[in-house]
Motif scaffolding. Structure first.
Motif, PDB file in Angstrom:
ATOM      1  N   UNK A   1       4.769  10.166  -8.400  1.00 18.80           N
ATOM      2  CA  UNK A   1       4.049   9.370  -7.393  1.00 18.80           C
ATOM      3  C   UNK A   1       4.883   9.284  -6.110  1.00 18.80           C
ATOM      4  N   UNK A   2       4.225   9.328  -4.980  1.00 15.99           N
ATOM      5  CA  UNK A   2       4.905   9.204  -3.696  1.00 15.99           C
ATOM      6  C   UNK A   2       3.953   8.523  -2.718  1.00 15.99           C
ATOM      7  N   UNK A 207      -1.737  -6.350  -2.799  1.00 13.21           N
ATOM      8  CA  UNK A 207      -1.138  -5.966  -4.076  1.00 13.21           C
ATOM      9  C   UNK A 207      -1.055  -4.451  -4.187  1.00 13.21           C
ATOM     10  N   UNK A 208      -2.078  -3.752  -3.675  1.00 12.41           N
ATOM     11  CA  UNK A 208      -2.080  -2.285  -3.720  1.00 12.41           C
ATOM     12  C   UNK A 208      -0.944  -1.702  -2.883  1.00 12.41           C
ATOM     13  N   UNK A 214       6.555   0.502  -4.247  1.00 12.38           N
ATOM     14  CA  UNK A 214       7.535   0.580  -5.338  1.00 12.38           C
ATOM     15  C   UNK A 214       7.839   2.029  -5.699  1.00 12.38           C
ATOM     16  N   UNK A 215       7.066   2.969  -5.153  1.00 12.68           N
ATOM     17  CA  UNK A 215       7.292   4.401  -5.361  1.00 12.68           C
ATOM     18  C   UNK A 215       8.139   4.960  -4.216  1.00 12.68           C
ATOM     19  N   UNK A 242      13.522  -1.265   1.539  1.00 12.02           N
ATOM     20  CA  UNK A 242      14.959  -1.274   1.256  1.00 12.02           C
ATOM     21  C   UNK A 242      15.263  -1.122  -0.227  1.00 12.02           C
ATOM     22  N   UNK A 243      14.245  -1.317  -1.069  1.00 17.86           N
ATOM     23  CA  UNK A 243      14.446  -1.277  -2.520  1.00 17.86           C
ATOM     24  C   UNK A 243      13.940   0.013  -3.156  1.00 17.86           C
ATOM     25  N   UNK A 244      13.458   0.948  -2.331  1.00 17.91           N
ATOM     26  CA  UNK A 244      12.898   2.185  -2.886  1.00 17.91           C
ATOM     27  C   UNK A 244      13.453   3.370  -2.106  1.00 17.91           C
TER      28      UNK A 244
END
Length: 330
Positions: A1-2, A207-208, A214-215, A242-244
């Motif tokens: 996934x990207x 949410x989407x 997250x990917x 910053x987390x992915x």
């Protein structure tokens, strides 16, 4: 996934030939909505629609705007009637009190159809009319976009950056104007003193969008200020980046921009106009794809290639470089 972040024409051009490097069924595209306008009562989403039409092979690739071979009878009639009624040509931004009436999503982006300043084809207008009617029925922008993507049989997942209003306002010495007024009506000519993303502080990612962020993320060669800036201004968006893992394709060759007002807007907002300034702007990025003629030295992994994207073969070449950069950091 990207997940790709799309604004302007940079990322859509990259996606045009990306299928060999990225499976469309596993690709999400988040579109900037800061450029959106309500023009004559219908919501025009330029950045989402460029992805929509491009991925469906319906895009007018001469202009990178609207639907190819579209008729403009309605637009021409509006302009003719406006002129006959004695109105001047050009944008008619509604008054401040009118900007916050009615549909919340229309805030700070309402233009009259009188003297319609954006060329909207008839089939293109049908898309905007259907989208607006879905909003009036109670659908959110995300669901309305999903229905349009289904209608155009898209393989990728297309999402707006938020269901909430965020309007890109350009501040000039003569006052503030909406980005579409600045870029379409005035050709990007006015001096710029600042750029504001009005409403961003109260907007939220859906949410989407949060799931998509997250990917691993790819930021194409888009304008960092007005194409990607509105997304990053929404609370929580930049923190998610910053987390992915994030790969950025520079829209510059050193200090020479490929197209658009990126250099002018970066300078106006206190950034260095060039690849080095792009890297400073995207301090959350993990790797970069830059042009082989670009000698800029960065403190993160770099893949070099010819980053010009004029043909589908060009897009495929740059997409392979993006895939290589992602493989280095994932």
């Amino acid at each position: 996934m990207v997940t790709f972040l799309a604004g302007g024409t940079g990322t859509p051009k990259l996606l045009r030939g990306a299928e060999g490097a990225f499976d469309p069924a596993n690709t999400t595209v988040i579109a900037n909505t800061g450029d959106d306008v309500f023009l004559g009562g219908v919501l025009v989403c330029p950045d989402a629609d460029t992805v929509l039409y491009s991925q469906a092979d319906e895009l007018d690739r001469e202009r990178w705007w609207g639907i190819a071979d579209d008729d403009t009878a309605t637009h021409d009639a509006i302009v003719e009637l406006s002129r006959a009624a004695g109105f001047d040509e050009g944008p008619r931004f509604l008054s401040p009190e009118r900007q916050t009436e009615g549909r919340p999503l229309a805030r700070w982006r309402r233009f009259s159809a009188v003297g319609e300043f954006m060329l909207i084809g008839d089939r293109d207008r049908a898309v905007h009319t259907l989208r607006t009617s879905l909003l009036d029925e109670g659908y959110g922008l995300t669901e309305a976009t999903k229905r349009l993507a289904e209608a155009f049989a898209l393989d990728v997942t297309l999402l707006p950056m938020s269901n909430d209003p965020v309007a890109t306002m350009i501040h000039t010495p003569e006052g503030e104007v909406h980005f579409q007024d600045f870029w379409v009506a005035r050709g990007g000519e006015p001096a710029v003193t600042d750029v504001e993303f009005r409403g961003a502080e109260a907007a939220t990612p859906t949410a989407e969008v949060r799931e998509a962020l997250s990917e691993p993320v790819v930021i194409g060669p888009s304008n960092p200020v007005t194409s990607i800036g509105p997304m990053c201004s929404v609370p929580g968006f930049e923190a998610a980046l910053a987390e992915t893992p994030v790969v950025v394709v520079s829209p510059f060759v050193e200090d020479r921009v490929f197209s658009g007002p990126a250099a002018k807007l970066m300078q106006a907002t206190g950034r260095e106009a060039g690849t080095a300034g792009v890297a400073q702007t995207y301090d959350f990025a993990d790797a970069f794809v830059i042009d082989e003629r670009d000698d800029t030295r960065l403190d993160r992994p770099v893949v070099r290639t010819d980053t010009g994207i004029d043909t589908q073969a060009d897009s495929a070449r740059v997409a392979r470089a993006v895939r290589e950069a992602l493989d280095r950091i994932v």
